[in-house]
Scaffold this active site. Structure first.
Site, PDB file in Angstrom:
ATOM      1  N   SER A  36       0.865  -1.183   0.000  1.00  0.00           N
ATOM      2  CA  SER A  36       0.000   0.000   0.000  1.00  0.00           C
ATOM      3  C   SER A  36       0.899   1.230   0.000  1.00  0.00           C
ATOM      4  CB  SER A  36      -0.887   0.000   1.250  1.00  0.00           C
ATOM      5  OG  SER A  36      -0.082  -0.036   2.405  1.00  0.00           O
ATOM      6  N   SER A 125     -12.038 -15.562   4.479  1.00  0.00           N
ATOM      7  CA  SER A 125     -12.274 -15.735   3.037  1.00  0.00           C
ATOM      8  C   SER A 125     -13.107 -16.979   2.768  1.00  0.00           C
ATOM      9  CB  SER A 125     -10.917 -15.874   2.347  1.00  0.00           C
ATOM     10  OG  SER A 125     -11.072 -16.325   1.032  1.00  0.00           O
ATOM     11  N   TYR A 150      -1.807 -19.686   1.806  1.00  0.00           N
ATOM     12  CA  TYR A 150      -2.639 -18.511   2.075  1.00  0.00           C
ATOM     13  C   TYR A 150      -3.991 -18.937   2.656  1.00  0.00           C
ATOM     14  CZ  TYR A 150      -6.350 -15.218   1.114  1.00  0.00           C
ATOM     15  OH  TYR A 150      -7.476 -14.446   1.241  1.00  0.00           O
ATOM     16  N   LYS A 154      -5.958 -18.548   6.661  1.00  0.00           N
ATOM     17  CA  LYS A 154      -7.302 -18.077   7.029  1.00  0.00           C
ATOM     18  C   LYS A 154      -7.987 -19.126   7.916  1.00  0.00           C
ATOM     19  CE  LYS A 154      -6.993 -14.156   5.042  1.00  0.00           C
ATOM     20  NZ  LYS A 154      -6.791 -12.980   5.900  1.00  0.00           N
ATOM     21  N   ARG A 296      -6.582 -22.728 -14.666  1.00  0.00           N
ATOM     22  CA  ARG A 296      -5.536 -22.359 -13.707  1.00  0.00           C
ATOM     23  C   ARG A 296      -5.589 -23.365 -12.562  1.00  0.00           C
ATOM     24  NH1 ARG A 296      -5.914 -16.480 -10.810  1.00  0.00           N
ATOM     25  NH2 ARG A 296      -7.751 -17.390  -9.844  1.00  0.00           N
ATOM     26  N   SER A 297      -4.446 -23.887 -12.202  1.00  0.00           N
ATOM     27  CA  SER A 297      -4.476 -24.917 -11.158  1.00  0.00           C
ATOM     28  C   SER A 297      -4.920 -24.289  -9.837  1.00  0.00           C
ATOM     29  CB  SER A 297      -3.119 -25.602 -11.032  1.00  0.00           C
ATOM     30  OG  SER A 297      -2.303 -24.898 -10.175  1.00  0.00           O
TER      31      SER A 297
HETATM   32  C1  UD1 Z   1      -8.520 -15.657  -5.434  1.00  0.00           C
HETATM   33  C2  UD1 Z   1      -7.972 -16.675  -4.490  1.00  0.00           C
HETATM   34  C3  UD1 Z   1      -8.691 -16.549  -3.177  1.00  0.00           C
HETATM   35  C4  UD1 Z   1      -8.499 -15.161  -2.621  1.00  0.00           C
HETATM   36  C5  UD1 Z   1      -8.987 -14.138  -3.657  1.00  0.00           C
HETATM   37  C6  UD1 Z   1      -8.674 -12.716  -3.223  1.00  0.00           C
HETATM   38  C7  UD1 Z   1      -7.195 -18.527  -5.915  1.00  0.00           C
HETATM   39  C8  UD1 Z   1      -7.382 -19.930  -6.286  1.00  0.00           C
HETATM   40  N1  UD1 Z   1      -8.107 -18.016  -5.057  1.00  0.00           N
HETATM   41  O1  UD1 Z   1      -9.910 -15.940  -5.631  1.00  0.00           O
HETATM   42  O2  UD1 Z   1      -8.216 -17.492  -2.254  1.00  0.00           O
HETATM   43  O3  UD1 Z   1      -9.215 -15.006  -1.424  1.00  0.00           O
HETATM   44  O4  UD1 Z   1      -8.354 -14.366  -4.907  1.00  0.00           O
HETATM   45  O5  UD1 Z   1      -7.352 -12.391  -3.403  1.00  0.00           O
HETATM   46  O6  UD1 Z   1      -6.280 -17.881  -6.368  1.00  0.00           O
HETATM   47  N2  UD1 Z   1      -9.634 -15.576 -13.958  1.00  0.00           N
HETATM   48  C9  UD1 Z   1      -9.372 -15.601 -15.315  1.00  0.00           C
HETATM   49  N3  UD1 Z   1      -8.328 -14.863 -15.788  1.00  0.00           N
HETATM   50  C10 UD1 Z   1      -7.531 -14.102 -14.995  1.00  0.00           C
HETATM   51  C11 UD1 Z   1      -7.800 -14.081 -13.597  1.00  0.00           C
HETATM   52  C12 UD1 Z   1      -8.850 -14.830 -13.109  1.00  0.00           C
HETATM   53  O7  UD1 Z   1     -10.066 -16.270 -16.068  1.00  0.00           O
HETATM   54  O8  UD1 Z   1      -6.581 -13.474 -15.501  1.00  0.00           O
HETATM   55  C13 UD1 Z   1     -10.768 -16.340 -13.441  1.00  0.00           C
HETATM   56  C14 UD1 Z   1     -10.366 -17.400 -12.428  1.00  0.00           C
HETATM   57  O9  UD1 Z   1     -10.081 -18.617 -13.052  1.00  0.00           O
HETATM   58  C15 UD1 Z   1     -11.615 -17.454 -11.554  1.00  0.00           C
HETATM   59  C16 UD1 Z   1     -12.192 -16.038 -11.630  1.00  0.00           C
HETATM   60  O10 UD1 Z   1     -11.600 -15.441 -12.770  1.00  0.00           O
HETATM   61  O11 UD1 Z   1     -12.536 -18.317 -12.107  1.00  0.00           O
HETATM   62  C17 UD1 Z   1     -11.861 -15.217 -10.414  1.00  0.00           C
HETATM   63  O12 UD1 Z   1     -10.471 -15.266 -10.187  1.00  0.00           O
HETATM   64  P1  UD1 Z   1      -9.743 -14.329  -9.123  1.00  0.00           P
HETATM   65  O13 UD1 Z   1     -10.163 -12.928  -9.315  1.00  0.00           O
HETATM   66  O14 UD1 Z   1      -8.282 -14.633  -9.169  1.00  0.00           O
HETATM   67  O15 UD1 Z   1     -10.361 -14.787  -7.732  1.00  0.00           O
HETATM   68  P2  UD1 Z   1     -10.437 -16.252  -7.068  1.00  0.00           P
HETATM   69  O16 UD1 Z   1      -9.542 -17.201  -7.731  1.00  0.00           O
HETATM   70  O17 UD1 Z   1     -11.870 -16.620  -6.974  1.00  0.00           O
END
Ligand code: UD1
Length: 339
Positions: A36, A125, A150, A154, A296-297
Site C-alpha cells: 500500500s 475468506s 494462504y 485463514k 488455472r491450477s
Molecule cells: C482468489 C484466491 C482466493 C483469494 C482471492 C482474493 C485462488 C485460487 N483463489 O480468488 O483465495 O481469497 O483471490 O485475493 O487464487 N480468472 C481468469 N483470468 C484471470 C484471472 C482470473 O479467467 O486473468 C478467473 C479465475 O479462473 C476465476 C475467476 O476469474 O474463475 C476469479 O479469479 P480471481 O479474481 O483470481 O479470484 P479467485 O480465484 O476466486
C-alpha cells in the site's frame, strides 16, 4: 470511540476506514506499507474530510506491537486486515505467509487479552470452503483442506481466534468470510492497487481495457457450468466495508449470540467469467480483448454465498450488483490512467 484498523491502507481496509469515519469512529491505522502507499491515506482524508491516526508499524515486530497497545489503551475494537494475500506467492513462500498472517494475529490477540474491552473483527475468506459440495455456500458448510498456504492461514487464523475466545470470554470476535471483493469507492479516489501483473480477474480486465495488458486470459471454458467458465460471487468492496462497521457495532452493543461468530459476505449471486466480461462490455460500452486458455491450477469450479445469516442475523445486505461494482472499478482505473 477509537477503533484500530490493521492493514488500513489496503484495498478493503481503506474502504472500511472511510465507512468507520463516516459513522463517527476515531480510526487508528496500522500498516507496514508492504502492499500500500501513503497516497491511500491522502485519499481517505480527501473522501471523509477526517484524518485518521496513522502508525507505520510491522505487526511481525512483537515489541512494537506491545508498545503500540500500551500507547492506545482506549481502543474499543480492532478490525484486523493486515495479511499477505497472493495465493501463488504463498505456495512459493509458505513460511513467509505463516509468519506474516499467523504470528501477527497471535501478537495482536495477546495484546487484546490485556485490554478490558476487546471486540475483534477478522478478515477471512470463502477460500476456507474450498470446493463446497452444495451451492449456495452456508456458514455451516465444512471447512476443507486448504488449497494453498494462504488459504490455510485463514483457516488456522479462525481456529486461533476461536480457541482464544473459548478461554477468554472477554474477547468477542466475528470472522467475515468474503467471497470476491471488487470495485472501488464512488469518488474513484481509492480502489484496488495491484502491484505488478494482476492475478485477479477484475484488475486484469481493467488493465486490459486500459491498454496496459494486451488481452485477458480466461482460465478454462470446460468447467461444468452454464458457459464452461468458473462461477464466483463478486461483491462491491463498499458493501464489504459496511459489513465491518455493522459487525463491529454488533459486538459493541453485545448483540452477538456467542463470542465467536462467522458470516459470509457475498451477494448470493454467482457469475461466470464470461458473464463478468459481458457485464464489463455493457457498462463501459467497449469490447474487451480476451482468449480462452487452459484452466488455472487450484481454481474451484463454483463458489457463491448463501447470505441468509448475514442478512437476517447480522442485518447486512449487499446494496450493489455486479454492474455497479464493475463500473466503479472502471472509473477507478480511468482515474489512475489520468495521473
Ligand atoms: C482468489 C484466491 C482466493 C483469494 C482471492 C482474493 C485462488 C485460487 N483463489 O480468488 O483465495 O481469497 O483471490 O485475493 O487464487 N480468472 C481468469 N483470468 C484471470 C484471472 C482470473 O479467467 O486473468 C478467473 C479465475 O479462473 C476465476 C475467476 O476469474 O474463475 C476469479 O479469479 P480471481 O479474481 O483470481 O479470484 P479467485 O480465484 O476466486
Amino acid at each position: 470511540m477509537k477503533v484500530l484498523v490493521t492493514g488500513g491502507l489496503g484495498f478493503i481496509g481503506s474502504h472500511t476506514v472511510v465507512e468507520l469515519q463516516n459513522e463517527g469512529y476515531q480510526v487508528v491505522i496500522i500498516d507496514n506499507l508492504s502492499n500500500s502507499s501513503l497516497d491511500v491515506l491522502k485519499g481517505i482524508v480527501a473522501i471523509s474530510g477526517k484524518t485518521p491516526i496513522f502508525e507505520k508499524l510491522d505487526l511481525k515486530d512483537k515489541v512494537q506491537v506491545q508498545t503500540f497497545f500500551k500507547q492506545h489503551q482506549d481502543i474499543q475494537g480492532v478490525i484486523h486486515f493486515a495479511a499477505s494475500k497472493a495465493v501463488g506467492e504463498s505456495v512459493e513462500k509458505p513460511l513467509l505467509y505463516y509468519e506474516n498472517n499467523i504470528n501477527t494475529l497471535v501478537y495482536v490477540l495477546q495484546e487484546l487479552e490485556k485490554l478490558n474491552v476487546s471486540n475483534f473483527i477478522f478478515s477471512s475468506s470463502c477460500t476456507v470452503y474450498a470446493q463446497a459440495d452444495v451451492m449456495p455456500i452456508t456458514e455451516g458448510a465444512p471447512i476443507k483442506m486448504a488449497e494453498s498456504p494462504y488459504g490455510n492461514t485463514k483457516q488456522i487464523g479462525e481456529e486461533i481466534i476461536q480457541d482464544t475466545c473459548k478461554v477468554n470470554a472477554k474477547i468477542k470476535a466475528i470472522s467475515l468470510r468474503y467471497f470476491n471483493p471488487i470495485g472501488a469507492h464512488e469518488s474513484a479516489i481509492i480502489g484496488e492497487l495491484p502491484i505488478g501483473v494482476p492475478q485477479n480477474l477484475i484488475p486484469y480486465i481493467m488493465q486490459t481495457a486500459a491498454g496496459i495488458r494486451e488481452e485477458l486470459s480466461v482460465f478454462g471454458d470446460d468447467y461444468p457450468t452454464i458457459d464452461g467458465t468458473c462461477i464466483r460471487d463478486y461483491i462491491h468492496v463498499v458493501d464489504v466495508a459496511k459489513a465491518h462497521v455493522i459487525a463491529l457495532q454488533r459486538l459493541l452493543k453485545n448483540k452477538n449470540t456467542s463470542n465467536f461468530e462467522v458470516f459470509n459476505l457475498g451477494t448470493g449471486t454467482g457469475s461466470s467469467v464470461l458473464e463478468v466480461i459481458q457485464a464489463f462490455e455493457k457498462v463501459t460500452n467497449q469490447k474487451l480483448n480476451y482468449k480462452i486458455v487452459n484452466r488455472r491450477s487450484g481454481d474451484v469450479v463454483s463458489a457463491y454465498a448463501d447470505t441468509t445469516k448475514a442478512n437476517e442475523v447480522l442485518g447486512w445486505k449487499a446494496q450493489y450488483n455486479l454492474e455497479d461494482a464493475i463500473l466503479s472499478s472502471w472509473q477507478w482505473q480511468k482515474s489512475l490512467n489520468a495521473v
